[in-house]
Design a protein around this motif. Structure first.
Motif: not given
Length: 181
Positions: A4-20, A41-45
């Protein structure tokens, strides 16, 4: 990591990725290679250095580095597309978090991810950067498809709105993958 901590918000035009990001199995390098070939744009964390201190340079994308969970939830909530072109991944917790956040999913075309996500994602051969770029361009350019894929991923794990049902599906998927090992 409560669903329940994860919820959609208004979406923006970018690609996201996360991990090692240093891990070749996660294949974030592929996103770096194709970032200039897609319209968003591509954003990575994530961590850029492995346990031994080694890693590979991350270029061509907006690099956030390691971020706190609340900030991760914010990025996932706003991202239109979540990409994980993994070459090996038994489940993909970050994919689950992205689906719960309403992201359309582009995943590595490997049996474990297909088994878990089925029709709730687009898939790309993780050894074919062109296929990854094509899948991301397709979703970026087709709002109806993006919304359909995002809704399918979100619903798959929401279990008709019940966090308990989502946790049960997650537990069953993890058990199934453990038994196959």
């Amino acid at each position: 990591r409560c669903p329940v901590a994860f919820r959609p918000a208004p979406k923006e035009p970018f690609v996201f990725s996360a991990g090692r990001l240093w891990d070749p199995a996660k294949n974030v390098a592929a996103l770096c290679e194709i970032a200039s070939a897609i319209p968003w744009p591509v954003v990575v964390a994530g961590d850029t250095a492995g346990p031994d201190g080694g890693g590979r340079p991350i270029e061509g994308v907006e690099l956030l580095g390691r971020i706190e969970p609340a900030r991760m939830r914010d990025w996932l909530a706003r991202a239109s597309i979540y990409a994980m072109p993994a070459r090996y991944e038994p489940f993909g917790l970050s994919v689950l978090e992205a689906a719960l956040s309403g992201c359309a999913l582009v995943l590595g075309d490997i049996p474990s991810l297909r088994e878990v996500w089925g029709e709730a994602a687009l898939y790309a051969d993780p050894f074919d950067d062109g296929a990854l770029a094509a899948a991301l361009r397709r979703l970026a350019g087709d709002a109806a498809l993006r919304e359909r894929i995002a809704a399918a991923g979100h619903e798959r794990w929401r279990g008709h709105g019940s966090p308990r049902a989502a946790a049960s599906v997650l537990r069953d998927a993890l058990l199934s993958l453990t038994l196959r090992s």
